[in-house]
Design an enzyme around this catalytic site. Structure first.
Site, mmCIF file in Angstrom:
data_model
loop_
_atom_site.group_PDB
_atom_site.id
_atom_site.type_symbol
_atom_site.label_atom_id
_atom_site.label_comp_id
_atom_site.label_asym_id
_atom_site.label_seq_id
_atom_site.Cartn_x
_atom_site.Cartn_y
_atom_site.Cartn_z
ATOM 1 C CD GLU A 180 -2.361 25.779 35.957
ATOM 2 O OE1 GLU A 180 -1.352 26.271 35.454
ATOM 3 O OE2 GLU A 180 -3.226 25.192 35.296
ATOM 4 C CE LYS A 236 -1.937 28.864 26.648
ATOM 5 N NZ LYS A 236 -2.620 29.406 27.812
ATOM 6 N NE ARG A 281 2.038 25.977 26.100
ATOM 7 C CZ ARG A 281 2.155 26.948 27.012
ATOM 8 N NH1 ARG A 281 2.569 26.664 28.239
ATOM 9 N NH2 ARG A 281 1.861 28.199 26.723
HETATM 10 N N1 PXG Z 1 -1.534 28.077 33.608
HETATM 11 C C1 PXG Z 1 -2.589 28.291 32.803
HETATM 12 C C2 PXG Z 1 -3.881 27.617 33.081
HETATM 13 C C3 PXG Z 1 -2.433 29.135 31.704
HETATM 14 O O1 PXG Z 1 -3.462 29.346 30.882
HETATM 15 C C4 PXG Z 1 -0.135 29.535 32.337
HETATM 16 C C5 PXG Z 1 -0.338 28.660 33.402
HETATM 17 C C6 PXG Z 1 1.223 30.120 32.117
HETATM 18 O O2 PXG Z 1 1.872 29.495 31.003
HETATM 19 P P1 PXG Z 1 2.880 30.293 30.062
HETATM 20 O O3 PXG Z 1 3.286 29.299 29.043
HETATM 21 O O4 PXG Z 1 2.117 31.441 29.488
HETATM 22 O O5 PXG Z 1 3.988 30.742 30.919
HETATM 23 C C7 PXG Z 1 -1.202 29.766 31.468
HETATM 24 C C8 PXG Z 1 -1.041 30.665 30.305
HETATM 25 C C9 PXG Z 1 -4.754 35.546 29.574
HETATM 26 C C10 PXG Z 1 -3.601 34.654 29.290
HETATM 27 O O6 PXG Z 1 -5.271 36.105 28.609
HETATM 28 C C11 PXG Z 1 -3.331 33.538 30.066
HETATM 29 C C12 PXG Z 1 -2.244 32.738 29.715
HETATM 30 C C13 PXG Z 1 -1.448 33.036 28.693
HETATM 31 C C14 PXG Z 1 -1.731 34.140 27.945
HETATM 32 C C15 PXG Z 1 -2.820 34.956 28.230
HETATM 33 O O7 PXG Z 1 -5.151 35.688 30.732
HETATM 34 N N2 PXG Z 1 -2.035 31.670 30.457
#
Ligand code: PXG
Length: 295
Positions: free
Chosen positions: A186, A153, A54
């Protein structure tokens, strides 16, 4: 956060007091860069290959050349975890556009900067994992894919941060972000799922959801459990009338949501299927992954 971490920065492990980025880095000046958040469970990095794919895809989408091969990035990641002797924790992988002159032009930045932080993260209090989160509908919408693909991201999380501020000001931990058509995309940092009549529904990636790694793992678990799961456009109505709701994310893991816009979801308690998924996700996370070569 444990003090005196060793940070991997552009090819070297350095103490955190020396891990510094230039004020001319375009990651800082313009939010020009990409990142990943990855978990370490029981001495193994969870779904490292998927996270790195990713990261490289997101970099490619913004014409950012990562100055490391996939294998070098993999090694840098596990080495950083090993150097900090972390058996459970959280990795933040960041690639910035690098140092350049003032002005947007990314081609003025000769080399991207890469750093890896391996530390710990606690997103929500333990009590919330037992009793569930409260959500609101955020006024801030998910950016339109015609402006920037929500799949990227990027280091530009301001709309998510604005939405998070709305949640906190409303006394909630998370919130639902809609897309510009008003469909559920989301949460600010998590994907969302609902359960209705034994079926699971989550918004499709095309609705503006990030293709979450935890989301994928949960869809796989539902397959193993023979529970039907559809990627389908959802509205607020669907959450108001759901039997259960839960969120997924690397930092959040799998967590129930029990209240939405001050209304109880289902009976206002974490649902049965949600609890079973939390259990199965823990087992999966603690038994798979890339082993860390500790000294
Ligand atoms: N949506 C968004 C906008 C994200 O940033 C997810 C979904 C979940 O994706 P994953 O691949 O992690 O299952 C994310 C990921 C934080 C933090 O510090 C946020 C994420 C990942 C790690 C840390 O709040 N979000």
């Amino acid at each position: 956060m444990s003090p005196n971490l060793l940070i991997w920065l552009d090819g070297k492990l350095v103490p955190e007091s020396e891990a510094k980025i230039s004020v001319f880095d375009h990651g800082l000046l313009y939010g020009d860069g990409v990142f990943e958040g990855i978990r370490i469970y029981n001495g193994r990095v969870f779904r490292l290959t998927e996270h790195l794919h990713r990261l490289y895809d997101c970099a490619r989408a913004i014409c950012l050349t990562i100055p490391l091969s996939f294998e070098e990035m993999e090694r840098a990641t596990v080495e950083t975890v090993a150097a900090n002797k972390l058996r459970d924790g959280y990795i933040r992988l960041v690639v910035t556009r690098g140092v350049g002159s003032l002005g947007l032009n990314p081609y003025q930045c000769p080399k991207a900067s890469v750093f890896v932080i391996a530390s710990t993260i606690t997103l929500y209090p333990q009590e919330r994992y037992e009793n569930g989160l409260h959500l609101i509908t955020c006024g801030t919408r998910r950016p339109n894919s015609a402006a920037l693909s929500p799949q990227v991201k990027s280091l530009n999380y301001l709309s998510n941060i604005m939405a998070k501020i709305e949640c906190i000001q409303a006394g909630c931990e998370e919130g639902i972000m809609l897309n510009d058509q008003g469909y559920v995309a989301e949460c600010t940092g998590d994907n969302v799922f609902i359960v209705k009549n034994g079926r699971v529904i989550t918004p499709p990636i095309s609705a503006g959801a990030l293709d979450g790694i935890t989301r994928r793992a949960v869809i796989e678990l539902l397959g193993e459990m023979s529970v039907p799961c559809a990627e389908q456009n959802m509205t607020r109505f669907d959450i108001y009338t759901a039997d259960e709701c839960f969120l997924t994310g690397t930092a959040a893991e799998v967590i129930a949501a029990v209240q939405y816009d001050r209304r109880p979801i289902g009976d206002g308690k974490p649902g049965k299927l949600t609890q079973e998924l939390i259990k199965r996700f823990k087992t999966l996370a603690n038994s798979t992954g890339t082993p860390v070569p500790y000294a």
